[in-house]
Scaffold this active site. Sequence first.
Site, PDB file in Angstrom:
ATOM      1  N   GLY A  31       0.787  -1.230   0.000  1.00  0.00           N
ATOM      2  CA  GLY A  31       0.000   0.000   0.000  1.00  0.00           C
ATOM      3  C   GLY A  31       0.809   1.263   0.000  1.00  0.00           C
ATOM      4  N   ASP A 139      -5.997   9.724   2.407  1.00  0.00           N
ATOM      5  CA  ASP A 139      -5.217  10.756   1.719  1.00  0.00           C
ATOM      6  C   ASP A 139      -6.001  11.443   0.611  1.00  0.00           C
ATOM      7  OD1 ASP A 139      -3.293   9.805   3.406  1.00  0.00           O
ATOM      8  OD2 ASP A 139      -2.318   8.577   1.897  1.00  0.00           O
ATOM      9  N   TYR A 182      -7.859   8.024   9.394  1.00  0.00           N
ATOM     10  CA  TYR A 182      -7.413   6.652   9.633  1.00  0.00           C
ATOM     11  C   TYR A 182      -6.467   6.514  10.827  1.00  0.00           C
ATOM     12  CZ  TYR A 182      -3.579   8.393   6.667  1.00  0.00           C
ATOM     13  OH  TYR A 182      -2.566   9.129   6.119  1.00  0.00           O
ATOM     14  N   ASP A 248       8.303   4.839   2.284  1.00  0.00           N
ATOM     15  CA  ASP A 248       8.087   5.569   1.033  1.00  0.00           C
ATOM     16  C   ASP A 248       8.194   7.077   1.185  1.00  0.00           C
ATOM     17  OD1 ASP A 248       5.791   5.722   2.532  1.00  0.00           O
ATOM     18  OD2 ASP A 248       4.415   5.149   0.930  1.00  0.00           O
TER      19      ASP A 248
END
Length: 1000
Positions: A31, A139, A182, A248
């Site tokens: 993800g 997001d 989240y 990331d």
Amino acid sequence: MEDGHMREKCETLGHATENLQRQFICGVIEGFYGRPWTTEQRKDLFRKLKKLGMDSYMYAPKDDYKHRAYWRELYTVEEADHLSSLITAAREAGIVFYYALSPGLDMTYSSQKEIATLKRKLDQVSQFGCDGYALLFDDIESELSKADKEVFQTFANAQVSVTNEIFTHLGSPKFLFCPTQYCASRAVPTVVDSEYLNTLGSKLNNEIDILWTGDKVISKVITIESIREITEVLRRPPVIWDNLHANDYDQKRVFLGPYTGRSPELIPYLRGIMTNPNCEFYGNFIAVHTLAFWSRCSMDSKMNSSLSADIKLETENEDDLPVECLSKNVYHPRLALKNAINDWLPEFFVEKEAWGPIAKPQPQVEMVMPIIPIIPSINTCMTLTTTTTTSTNSRTVPEVNTTQLQALADVCSTVSSTLTPISNPVMNSLVSPTKVVTNDEIINPIPTTVASNIELPKKIPISIVPAPIMETKSVEETIKLTCEIFEPLVETNKDETVEKREQVVNLSVDPMLDEQSLSPGINEPMECSSSVNSQISPKEASKLVTDDVIMEESANDMNSMNVESPSSSPQSSAEMQEPGEFEDLLVKTTADRKKITLDDLNFLCDLFFLPFEHGSRGLKLLTEFQWLKVNANVLLQDRIVDPDATKAVKPEVSEWLQRAELFGKICGGVQELLLKIAYCENKEICHDLYSYVWDISGAVSLLNGYVKWLALGKFPPNMATYTEGSYTWFSKGWKEAFMSGEQEPWVFRGGLTADLQRLMPVDSGNDLFVYKLPEQPTANYYLLRPYQSSDESDVNRICTRTYLQWQSEPDGDEILMPAQLVDIVADVLVGAHLVLHPELCLVAYDKSDSIVGYACAALDVNVFMRNTEICWFTELREKYPKDLLDVIGNGSSSKSQKVIARFVESVHSKVDEACPPEVCASFPAVICTATLREAEQHDNGITKRMLTVLLAALRANGCFGVHARVPEHDREQLNFYTKIGFIEIYRDDGKKNIYLGRRF
């Protein structure tokens, strides 16, 4: 009290019974942002998950073509074949394949056409045999469109309506839902009072599981209390989307530490845990393996789980661990890591090939937040203010201004003062079994921008306990030396001094990046840009994005390629354990050097540990260097005036020299690790890990080079006043803020590599840490050390050769000098430096000990010019008389004659009386440096590294500005200095010279 315990026990049993009815979800989420994994890598993952007893995988790569940006588009026949084969492979391995879509960027929730499109897409996937699905709304903007506002009261109602309808349409399959809020830090206003979360809890179908990341996007700790809170709000236990190992957001970090910060006692309170790990597929063995170990446990060890504890993992065995850790039901991260490393080692010896250049998989983002100059106070490096936080128990805590922390985080990053969105390449992982294909012709409607991703509070609470710069200790107080290199021995000292001296008017050192170099990405693991421009739909993209997608994946910031080793050859970790048995690395056979060991992997994991914690030997690199730097003054106290005098070395000097030698050997261990990764039979692992080890090996080479310079003892007693006060690991409050977990880890970009680089006392030096990543793993490396008198002929050779190359036509032959005058160029350009100031000269050399570059300086240009005239040019006038050209005229080419004439004339002309005051006022030091072209082709960062160590040496002597004088017609030399960060500061039209300078 007993009633409370009984109630808690009953609740736990209730959750446990429910989880037995619905199997606990444990697996991996793909993800992250950036380059997705390949089809074959995913199938390999399924096999590993089955072996480890895990049961789930979610396909959700943020930048895969049709997952997010183009979610409406159906799969082609070729893509369908790949996706279908993945679903089949997962089923055969007993793994639930969750197919996820992220339609939230541009979906109109009230549009039946949009819902029909979503159904059609998921219906296509269901035909491939998929039995698990997920809708992800992370997001994205949380505002409803105008059309949606006419139908739905709230954003949550819109998402619930669509999700429930899709869930029913698909026949109530296994289903996961990722909310826009989240994590607790994104709940508005709080978890308990969030209208959005409460709406999900009351209206989302109870059979749909909800994903949750914890208190933060990347949570250091997840507690039972926090899970109880969110469970009550959502009216179901959450599935943890765990970003602990996600990388990331940072091109300098890969996380190889164990799963930690979550007690196995959480399991009865959860629906499941899925890890969203490193972008590098082969960098995730530890993350997945230790999570699997954790999921089989029911108790925590209740011990300090940190690998930074005093117990050395690499030398321990199970007998060293407490009895309770030996139970299969008790989880201890240190033991989990040890077991994972044992199982990981054989993977390095599986022969696999990898094609194409090494490329970091993280998204590329050009930094848009400018560094605001910070003037630190005299005794502290961060200004602390006292405020009161609102909580159940109000208490006063010191806080760090985040503007300062952001500036610190940016120290080693290239910074642009303007907003420059960079669209990541449109990537497709479903058209080739072994490759991720990028397409320049398809516009990615989601440009990545840092400004919209980073969310910093105004102030960061830190520990009340101060963490001042380490003070110099007496010999009795210092750590007892041992010869066991495995005991993290390295304490790096070095606070990169960011004390901003007066700003030079019109001077702003531009980073001078190579074309292939960019700054690091800052995307959050589950965060894409939330700016207006970045949230447009594909059909609107063409209005805002007209250029082709940037496809250069190999851009890297701060990639330091060359590695410094001690003056003795680098040693492996195993060799360092046995004092007296050191072998010369350079005479080892290639076969021996290829064999990576368990200890090498322990060392690797230590260097790239976890988001909020450095491993033990990483910390030793920091602390040992700090000790060496802080205590370097003992070398001055013991300086021997008479070289022939016999005098016992003082104990404190002996200790400093011993620790410097051991520090060098540990740096050599990093170098050897780089070589072993390069020689690894499994080239896929090599491609994933090499760039990170290459980065950190370059960082330790700088520190080792500086320690070698300190060992000369050529610095003033007050050196500390010039090198203190910078924003480093040892700055007051910095490591407390880093380790607290109160901030997301992208606030502290770069990890251990950046912390090591920041120890170099060079201010305004971001560009010095930007190197182009090598395209292929290489064992070629260059080392740094102070100049020795025996190097004179080699330095002269390099000086002459590079100068003549600069003077030659681009396509013409290189100018050749007659044998009897081969040193005239070097004598004039660099000779005075070697004779008058050898202590400020450094050289770079290769593994065969051949010198490939040099950097020389003098602290005061006017004093240097005066001494050159008196002490050096007098000798040269005898060596090169005026009638020299008449004597050798017929024996040389016209080009060489012009060069000789120019230098003979300069020798017999009086040296310029003074440097222009416009230059020497702010740039008093003068520099002369050169590197062989072939060496720069192998490593274009070699000159920058030499320069970094030299600038640190100048700063230690109280100098903060340096310049070079270049004839205005010498375009090649001007270009050379420009590439290493020098800018024009003065032009002497009369003498046709250009002065280039930089502050540091």
